[in-house]
Design an enzyme around this catalytic site. Structure first.
Site, PDB file in Angstrom:
ATOM      1  N   GLU A  96      -8.254  -6.204   5.511  1.00 43.40           N
ATOM      2  CA  GLU A  96      -8.224  -5.080   4.590  1.00 43.40           C
ATOM      3  C   GLU A  96      -7.062  -5.218   3.612  1.00 43.40           C
ATOM      4  O   GLU A  96      -7.213  -4.968   2.413  1.00 43.40           O
ATOM      5  CB  GLU A  96      -8.119  -3.765   5.374  1.00 43.40           C
ATOM      6  CG  GLU A  96      -8.481  -2.554   4.553  1.00 43.40           C
ATOM      7  CD  GLU A  96      -8.712  -1.328   5.415  1.00 43.40           C
ATOM      8  OE1 GLU A  96      -9.113  -0.303   4.856  1.00 43.40           O
ATOM      9  OE2 GLU A  96      -8.491  -1.398   6.640  1.00 43.40           O
TER      10      GLU A  96
ATOM     11  N   ASP B 219      -3.855  -8.315   7.176  1.00 44.74           N
ATOM     12  CA  ASP B 219      -5.172  -8.367   7.790  1.00 44.74           C
ATOM     13  C   ASP B 219      -6.225  -8.433   6.692  1.00 44.74           C
ATOM     14  O   ASP B 219      -5.909  -8.494   5.508  1.00 44.74           O
ATOM     15  CB  ASP B 219      -5.390  -7.177   8.728  1.00 44.74           C
ATOM     16  CG  ASP B 219      -5.176  -5.834   8.029  1.00 44.74           C
ATOM     17  OD1 ASP B 219      -5.105  -5.801   6.784  1.00 44.74           O
ATOM     18  OD2 ASP B 219      -5.076  -4.809   8.726  1.00 44.74           O
TER      19      ASP B 219
ATOM     20  N   GLU C  17       0.798  -1.215   0.000  1.00 44.26           N
ATOM     21  CA  GLU C  17       0.000   0.000   0.000  1.00 44.26           C
ATOM     22  C   GLU C  17       0.838   1.275   0.000  1.00 44.26           C
ATOM     23  O   GLU C  17       0.485   2.271  -0.614  1.00 44.26           O
ATOM     24  CB  GLU C  17      -0.914   0.042   1.246  1.00 44.26           C
ATOM     25  CG  GLU C  17      -1.836  -1.146   1.384  1.00 44.26           C
ATOM     26  CD  GLU C  17      -1.259  -2.209   2.282  1.00 44.26           C
ATOM     27  OE1 GLU C  17      -0.042  -2.441   2.183  1.00 44.26           O
ATOM     28  OE2 GLU C  17      -2.012  -2.808   3.069  1.00 44.26           O
TER      29      GLU C  17
ATOM     30  N   TYR D 177       3.750  -5.125  13.125  1.00 48.99           N
ATOM     31  CA  TYR D 177       2.475  -4.639  12.595  1.00 48.99           C
ATOM     32  C   TYR D 177       1.587  -4.125  13.719  1.00 48.99           C
ATOM     33  O   TYR D 177       1.434  -4.771  14.758  1.00 48.99           O
ATOM     34  CB  TYR D 177       1.770  -5.754  11.829  1.00 48.99           C
ATOM     35  CG  TYR D 177       0.586  -5.278  11.027  1.00 48.99           C
ATOM     36  CD1 TYR D 177       0.722  -4.244  10.108  1.00 48.99           C
ATOM     37  CD2 TYR D 177      -0.665  -5.855  11.195  1.00 48.99           C
ATOM     38  CE1 TYR D 177      -0.366  -3.796   9.371  1.00 48.99           C
ATOM     39  CE2 TYR D 177      -1.743  -5.432  10.453  1.00 48.99           C
ATOM     40  CZ  TYR D 177      -1.597  -4.394   9.548  1.00 48.99           C
ATOM     41  OH  TYR D 177      -2.675  -3.957   8.822  1.00 48.99           O
TER      42      TYR D 177
ATOM     43  N   HIS E 170      -0.486 -13.825  14.836  1.00 46.33           N
ATOM     44  CA  HIS E 170       0.051 -12.477  14.836  1.00 46.33           C
ATOM     45  C   HIS E 170       0.837 -12.259  16.126  1.00 46.33           C
ATOM     46  O   HIS E 170       0.778 -13.061  17.049  1.00 46.33           O
ATOM     47  CB  HIS E 170      -1.085 -11.451  14.766  1.00 46.33           C
ATOM     48  CG  HIS E 170      -1.831 -11.489  13.471  1.00 46.33           C
ATOM     49  ND1 HIS E 170      -2.762 -10.543  13.145  1.00 46.33           N
ATOM     50  CD2 HIS E 170      -1.789 -12.339  12.432  1.00 46.33           C
ATOM     51  CE1 HIS E 170      -3.265 -10.814  11.955  1.00 46.33           C
ATOM     52  NE2 HIS E 170      -2.698 -11.905  11.505  1.00 46.33           N
TER      53      HIS E 170
ATOM     54  N   ASP F 248      -0.849  -5.399   3.683  1.00 46.71           N
ATOM     55  CA  ASP F 248      -0.859  -5.680   5.118  1.00 46.71           C
ATOM     56  C   ASP F 248      -1.490  -7.033   5.442  1.00 46.71           C
ATOM     57  O   ASP F 248      -2.376  -7.506   4.724  1.00 46.71           O
ATOM     58  CB  ASP F 248      -1.620  -4.571   5.858  1.00 46.71           C
ATOM     59  CG  ASP F 248      -0.809  -3.289   5.947  1.00 46.71           C
ATOM     60  OD1 ASP F 248       0.404  -3.339   5.717  1.00 46.71           O
ATOM     61  OD2 ASP F 248      -1.404  -2.224   6.234  1.00 46.71           O
TER      62      ASP F 248
ATOM     63  N   ARG G 289      -1.721  -3.294  13.818  1.00 42.73           N
ATOM     64  CA  ARG G 289      -3.155  -3.613  13.937  1.00 42.73           C
ATOM     65  C   ARG G 289      -3.261  -5.066  14.357  1.00 42.73           C
ATOM     66  O   ARG G 289      -3.220  -5.970  13.537  1.00 42.73           O
ATOM     67  CB  ARG G 289      -3.885  -3.355  12.617  1.00 42.73           C
ATOM     68  CG  ARG G 289      -3.937  -1.887  12.240  1.00 42.73           C
ATOM     69  CD  ARG G 289      -4.795  -1.631  11.015  1.00 42.73           C
ATOM     70  NE  ARG G 289      -4.780  -0.204  10.660  1.00 42.73           N
ATOM     71  CZ  ARG G 289      -3.926   0.336   9.823  1.00 42.73           C
ATOM     72  NH1 ARG G 289      -3.018  -0.411   9.220  1.00 42.73           N
ATOM     73  NH2 ARG G 289      -3.972   1.628   9.558  1.00 42.73           N
TER      74      ARG G 289
END
Length: 858
Positions: free
Chosen positions: A79, A77, A2, A300, A347, A75, A302
């Site tokens: 999203e 996740d 991104e 990361y 994670h 990323d 999140r």
């Protein structure tokens, strides 16, 4: 990936054989109109390329032509998975993936080893993660595109409702209601001033005449004074030590950060908003140049996992020994487990990518906010593997007078920090701190010792209402209720602020009038959908989709039918007056008519009279800082002093002051002057003349040339001199002196200039602006007809309606009994489509009535 910063860091690790490009976020999104999600065709979703990122997609497309493989490294996740999938779908539709090897790689820290390990073990795109994100996006779209237009119609334009933001708003508003309903209770505590071995220390009464002292044992001053006299009489200046209880207490460190706890601590210790915390954390994750090129400094950000990699734990423990010695190290590595049943233990918690990169060593290489947040993360992570803090505690009970069933006992508590352990590095903050009365060092005492009673101090207290939410405590509450997920907390809070549903006062959230009305409307008519348990169960269902345990289309089907039925029912059966939530204020002393405060299309206002009166009602908008729930009758009467007459100018023009749609002003003759700092209710005639003079001087300095017969002027503007005839503005050539312009030159330049266009409140394309009511109904004596005309004038013209409206005839016949709102059923399951396949062609939506589109929100 991104981000260009992330791409730059990873490019350094992969070398010349790889081209690393950024998508700059999402490459596709739902089309911003009705029909983007089609419930009639299995919730088929219509996407379009995000316009601002088209050039980045094109760049990826060009680079792909020269490449053998495409690695999607967004990323780790839902999203991020969805961004990779959307890019995959776009490139596949363009026929650019033929003969290309497409793989998905994920990493949780941007370091050389982590990136290379990820590249060595790629995987396929996750169907489940993509479907979970599509389901979330579809739900949010369906709720927003159907509830928001309903709010525009029933409350005022420009409002919004969201699947997750609305329960969060409800939480804040309910806290406001608790505070408003709170009744303080008086109580008294009895403290003592004590002395032993020439050392003074405090104590407190814990047992009186044989009964344990509770919070409300003494509720009046007379009771407290009686206790004071009785205690002093029984003690006669001395107490006898009854018991001495010594203990050793261990306090263990907090676990490493998750997204939620990082946002909470950054708010408490650094004063960061949730949004700012995530922005700075993103920078630290993507990479900062600390002397050896870009390197990711944290993992990361999140995550809801408390897990730490074994390799990371080993490195952290080595750093502890180097900096604090073996005594500072916990005996065994601490392993933290996440309480959340949906936490992804694969994670990691948020931690430094290298614990041996000390904050002090890189302070000069980081921006101030980056350094402060990195320090916070480093300290918390290191502390979690350190030895516990050890305290020696002592509790001494002392007798006033003789022992027996009616005895009176005082207690003194003390504690001493013996071994600081992790506290020497980090201590977790608290939102609402309760004072600790044990933080004293007591003199050595044993049973039977005599202690001097040097004073008895009765202290009055009142119970306090529950505190308003801070950003930290709101994030904590959202997490505890299961509302939202790590990636959504910051956006929930920013949406509430952007929509002006909440204000921040002393770093605490207060609900605005419009926020309260929206929350009450949704809570009353859409109870199920703002219910905390329903929202949490929906989040659990989305997690189940992500884990491959549930299908996304049946989940949406169970949600959609009862929801849209309730929307349609509410639209036809609930009037705007019911939603406005008017509050009676009493009678107008002059006319005897009823006074009420209510919400209008342009904000809250006070009304004198009713729409059924022979004379039209009078209106006055609330002043800044006034609240609908709190305004009094006397304060409401004051609002009707506008417009105020302030005399005349030296030229005989009448001066008045009032509040309009764009704020307070002074009017003289036909001209207006905005009031920037003055209060229209208090401005004096002398000050009004001063404001007028300042305006005239500014206007005189603004005018360069005037051709009154043609209406053309040359003026000094914010960006330099220009020519205007009120319909066109023309730039003046740089080599031309504005003062030397002739009428003919001005006319030529104006003819070549475009026609002026105005914003949504003014003229557009040469049409005259609509006249409407001011914020206070033009004036205290203005009518609802003017307000209605203004509302109609500002109502945007639109394309297809975001939500189908029932016919007016249906409104009259509709029953006010709402359809049942069944609880979420998570048992159903249906086949899922692979993300590589088209979700199906959506049927063209057929609107039943015209309404404003999202882009036309006023």
């Amino acid at each position: 990936m991104e981000s260009p910063a992330k791409a730059k860091t990873i490019k350094k690790y992969l070398g010349k054989d790889f081209e690393v490009l950024a998508s700059y976020g999402h490459v596709r999104d739902l089309v911003p109109k009705e029909g983007a999600v089609d419930p009639k065709h299995h919730f088929a979703m219509k996407y379009q390329v995000v316009e601002r990122n088209q050039k980045h997609v094109d760049a990826i497309s060009r680079a792909l032509k020269k490449a053998k493989s495409l690695f999607l490294a967004t990323d780790p996740d839902r999203e991020g998975e969805a961004i990779s999938w959307h890019l995959y779908e776009l490139l596949k539709a363009q026929g650019e993936l033929k003969g290309k090897d497409v793989r998905r790689v994920v990493f949780y820290e941007i370091t050389k080893n982590s990136v290379r390990e990820a590249m060595a073990s790629p995987r396929e795109l996750s169907v489940d993660l993509v479907n979970a994100q599509q389901a979330r996006r579809a739900l949010d779209f369906l709720v927003g595109f159907n509830l928001s237009p309903l709010l525009w119609k029933k409350v005022r334009p420009g409002l919004s409702a969201g699947r997750v933001q609305s329960p969060a708003l409800r939480m804040i508003c309910e806290r406001e209601d608790e505070i408003a309903a709170f009744v303080a209770r008086e109580y008294w505590s009895i403290d003592a001033e004590l002395e032993h071995s020439e050392q003074k220390f405090p104590g407190k009464l814990v047992e009186y005449q044989g009964a344990k002292v509770e919070q409300f044992s003494f509720t009046t001053e007379s009771q407290a004074r009686d206790v004071e006299r009785t205690l002093q009489g029984a003690a006669k200046g001395e107490l006898t030590v009854l018991t001495v209880d010594r203990k050793q207490r261990k306090r263990n460190p907090a676990p490493p950060f998750t997204t939620s706890t990082l946002q909470q601590e950054a708010a408490r210790k650094l004063g960061f908003s949730a949004q700012k915390t995530m922005r700075v954390a993103q920078q630290l994750y993507e990479g900062v140049d600390i002397g050896e090129g870009q390197v990711g400094l944290i993992t990361y950000m999140r995550t809801d996992s408390l897990n730490l990699a074994q390799e990371a734990i080993g490195q952290i423990r080595d750093v502890i020994v180097q900096l604090y010695g073996a005594a500072g190290l916990a005996e065994e590595p601490r392993i933290f487990r996440t309480k959340s049943k949906n936490a992804q233990e694969a994670h990691e918690a948020i931690r430094p990518t290298a614990a041996n990169v000390l904050p002090g060593d890189i302070e000069k290489k980081l921006e101030s906010d980056q350094f402060r947040l990195y320090s916070l993360i480093w300290k918390r992570t290191v502390a979690c593997q350190m030895a516990p803090a050890i305290f020696d505690t002592v509790a001494v009970e002392m007798l006033a007078g003789p022992d027996g069933p009616k005895r009176t006992v005082l207690r003194a508590n003390g504690s001493t920090l013996v071994t600081p352990g992790y506290i020497s590095v980090y201590q977790e903050g608290m939102d609402d701190v309760v004072q600790d009365d044990s933080d004293h060092v007591l003199p050595p005492m044993k049973e039977g010792d005599r202690v001097k009673l040097t004073g008895v101090v009765p202290t009055q207290h009142f119970t306090e209402p529950p505190p308003r939410f801070s950003e930290a405590s709101l994030v904590k509450a959202l997490e505890e209720y299961g509302i939202g997920r790590p990636s959504t907390y910051a956006s929930i809070i920013s949406t509430l602020r952007d929509r002006q549903y909440v204000d921040i006062e002393s770093r605490r959230f207060t609900a605005t009038d419009i926020g309260k009305i929206v929350s009450r409307f949704l809570t009353q008519y859409f109870t199920t959908y703002v219910d905390y348990d329903f929202t949490a169960k929906m989040e659990d269902s989305l997690d189940a989709v992500a884990n491959g345990e549930q299908e996304w289309v049946p989940l949406l089907e169970r949600f959609w039918k009862p929801f849209i039925d309730l929307v349609n029912h509410t639209e036809t059966s609930v009037s705007r007056e019911e939603v406005a939530q008017a509050r009676d204020l009493g009678k107008d002393p002059v006319s005897g008519k009823p006074m009420s405060v209510r919400m209008g299309r342009f904000g809250p206002f006070v009304q004198i009279g009713t729409k059924d009166d022979e004379d039209k009602p009078r209106f006055a908008g609330l002043r800044p800082g006034q609240k609908m729930d709190a305004i009094t009758h006397a304060e409401a009467i004051e609002l009707f002093k506008l417009p105020r007459k302030l005399g005349t100018t030296p030229d005989g023009e009448e001066i008045t002051t009032n509040v309009g749609r764009f704020g307070p002003y002074v009017k003289y003759g036909a001209k207006y002057v905005s009031l920037k700092i003055d209060d229209p209710y208090e401005i004096t005639p002398e000050r009004a003349l001063e404001v007028i003079r300042e305006k005239e001087i500014a206007d005189a300095n603004r005018l360069i040339l005037d051709f009154p017969d043609t209406g053309i002027q040359v003026l000094n503007g914010r960006y330099g001199p220009y020519i205007t005839d009120k319909s066109r503005n023309a730039k003046i050539p740089k080599d031309k002196d504005p003062k030397s312009l002739t009428l003919e030159e001005c006319q030529t330049l104006l003819a070549a200039a475009p026609v002026r266009t105005f914003g949504k409140w003014g003229r557009k394309n040469g049409k005259a602006p609509a006249k409407g009511a001011a914020a206070n109904g033009k004036a205290a004596g203005s009518t609802p007809k003017a307000a209605a005309a203004d509302a109609a004038a500002t109502k945007p013209r639109a394309k297809a309606a975001p939500v189908a409206l029932a016919a007016k005839a249906a409104k009259a016949a509709a029953s006010k009994k709402a359809p049942a709102q069944p609880p979420l059923n998570t048992a159903a399951k249906a086949p899922v489509k692979a993300p590589g396949k088209s979700p199906g062609k959506a049927a063209k939506a057929k609107p039943k009535a015209k309404k404003s589109s999202v882009k036309k929100q006023p």
